[in-house]
Structure formats: C-alpha cells, structure tokens
Design an enzyme around this catalytic site. Structure first.
Site, short mmCIF file in Angstrom:
data_model
loop_
_atom_site.label_atom_id
_atom_site.label_comp_id
_atom_site.label_asym_id
_atom_site.label_seq_id
_atom_site.Cartn_x
_atom_site.Cartn_y
_atom_site.Cartn_z
N CYS A 8 0.74 -1.08 0.00
CA CYS A 8 -0.04 -0.01 -0.24
C CYS A 8 0.83 1.17 0.10
O CYS A 8 2.04 1.29 0.58
CB CYS A 8 -0.80 -0.27 1.17
SG CYS A 8 -1.97 1.31 1.41
N HIS B 220 -2.23 -3.87 5.18
CA HIS B 220 -1.88 -3.42 6.38
C HIS B 220 -3.42 -3.18 7.20
O HIS B 220 -4.32 -2.49 6.65
CB HIS B 220 -0.99 -2.31 6.68
CG HIS B 220 -1.65 -0.90 6.10
ND1 HIS B 220 -2.24 0.02 6.77
CD2 HIS B 220 -1.60 -0.58 4.68
CE1 HIS B 220 -2.39 0.95 5.92
NE2 HIS B 220 -2.15 0.66 4.72
N CYS C 193 -6.06 0.35 7.07
CA CYS C 193 -5.76 0.90 5.61
C CYS C 193 -6.95 1.50 5.23
O CYS C 193 -8.13 1.43 5.25
CB CYS C 193 -5.69 -0.38 4.57
SG CYS C 193 -5.68 0.24 2.80
N ASP D 121 0.43 3.70 1.77
CA ASP D 121 0.36 4.33 2.86
C ASP D 121 1.89 4.68 3.60
O ASP D 121 2.69 3.94 3.52
CB ASP D 121 -0.32 3.40 3.92
CG ASP D 121 -0.76 4.17 5.22
OD1 ASP D 121 0.21 4.44 6.12
OD2 ASP D 121 -1.81 4.36 5.67
N ARG E 191 3.27 4.72 6.26
CA ARG E 191 3.47 3.95 7.61
C ARG E 191 3.95 2.53 7.27
O ARG E 191 4.33 1.90 8.20
CB ARG E 191 2.22 3.98 8.74
CG ARG E 191 1.77 5.30 9.00
CD ARG E 191 0.46 4.95 9.67
NE ARG E 191 -0.66 4.89 8.67
CZ ARG E 191 -1.78 4.35 9.40
NH1 ARG E 191 -2.23 4.58 10.32
NH2 ARG E 191 -2.82 3.95 8.30
#
Length: 234
Positions: free
Chosen positions: A61, A117, A120, A63, A65
């Site tokens: 992803c 994750h 999400c 993202d 993080r």
C-alpha cells in the site's frame, strides 16, 4: 477587516515556513543518510551503483506507515517495490503488470509478496457509501472483494473487526489475481523457485501476519484461470 487580512497573511507565512522547513529536512536527511552509510561501508554506494539483484518483489500500500525495507529490516537493493492505494493487483493495471514482468522475468525474484496493513484508509473508504472523487473507480476493486465475501463480512458486527477482515480478504484476492496472470503462470512453467505470498502488517505492533496463502503453482486456481502453455505458431 485589516486585522483579518493581517491574520491571514501571518497564517500563510507560517504555512510557507513549515513547508520550507519540511523540504529542507528532506535534503538534510539525505545528507545524513549518506554520511551514515559511508561510515559503515565506504563502498556502499559503489556497490549499489553496480546493479541490483533483489530476491523479493513487494506489492504494498502507498500508506506512509508501511515502508517495505523498514518493515522487513532489509537494505537498499534487496527488495523491488511497487505500491498503490490498498495494494490492489488487477489485470488492467499496466503499471503493476510492468513491474511484475520486470521483476519476475528480468530480475528473477523468488518471492512476490502482497502486503496489506490493518488501518488501511483505502479499505475503510471502500466500505463506506461516500464519494471521494476519481479514486472511487480504484476503490471499486475493493468493493468487489467485499461483494465476493459479503456472506462473511456482513455477519461481523464490529466495524473495526470487519475492516481488519476485509484487509485480509483483499490481500488474499490480490494474491490470486497475481497467480492468474500469464506472467506468473508462464514463469511457473519454467521455474520451481517462484512463490507468491500474502501478508498483513499490523501497524499497531509492527509485526507481519502471514495469511498462509502462498502459491507456487496453479493448483489452487479454478480450471478456467489455469492456463496452458502458449501454442507455437506453425
């Protein structure tokens, strides 16, 4: 009115300063990274420049993080990476397919990992009825995953638990989507060392959950998706 104008100007100036500082921090962070790596190994960047031979393709992803190297404690050059919103792998995405083809057929990676994750935002958005704009077309792929598994998901009363489960199911479906590609299937006809895996990163703990859906052949695909070898032209 003048006071309001002055306040707006001050706010804009402060915003610009923050943006400038953030940008400068990126450049200074790069210099620090170089210094630290050279201190550990003076030839570090010479080795990187000589080429790459990663054993892993990470499809994760976007993202911020869940960066692949930090999550797996690997170094630059060890993981080939493709990322998009909610780690979606669909047969119409030429970007993802190009990365997959290059990593499998040129770099000869041995492991392809779809890494979702918990928490999400793409999955959460797909579970809602809200419109978000252009991304709604992308989120449709995740909504389709929900539709396929609605008989299970609709029985989960806790929204957070339901979201976590959809994260897992989305990863599982993307693993099978990769296995359906001619790229993976043709590689399996030539190699026995290629596997596709499904992971979920728990950002609350940092730990990876292996979903135990690893594939190294077409045995788990329905017969309509398991393809024969290309017939040579006569």
């Amino acid at each position: 009115m003048a006071r309001d104008n002055n306040s707006a100007a001050t706010t804009a100036q402060n915003t610009n300063e923050v943006q400038k500082n953030t940008y400068e921090e990126l450049l200074s962070g790069n210099r620090l990274f170089v210094e630290q790596e050279l201190e550990k190994d003076p030839d570090f960047f010479k080795k990187l420049a000589s080429g790459q031979s990663p054993q892993v393709l990470w499809i994760g992803c976007s993202d911020s993080r869940v960066p692949a190297n930090q999550v797996t404690n690997t170094k630059p050059g060890e993981v080939f990476v493709h990322r998009n919103i909610a780690n979606v792998c669909v047969h119409s995405d030429m970007n993802m397919l190009s990365v997959l083809d290059y990593s499998v057929n040129v770099l000869k990676v041995k492991h392809v990992i779809v890494a979702g994750h918990y928490g999400c935002g793409g999955v959460a958005a797909a579970m809602s009825r809200k419109q978000f704009g252009l991304i709604d077309n992308w989120l449709r792929h995740i909504k389709d995953v929900y539709r396929l598994h609605s008989h299970e998901l609709d029985l989960i009363t806790d929204p957070a638990v339901r979201a976590d489960r959809l994260v897992e199911l989305n990863v599982i479906e993307q693993v099978f989507n990769l296995c359906k590609t001619t790229i993976i299937q043709n590689a399996w006809k030539e190699r026995t060392d290629l596997e596709v895996h499904g992971w979920v990163v728990d950002i609350r703990t940092g730990l990876v959950k292996d979903l135990k859906v690893s594939c190294s052949n077409t045995d788990n695909l329905s017969k309509v998706f398991a393809l024969d070898a290309v017939t040579p032209a006569s």
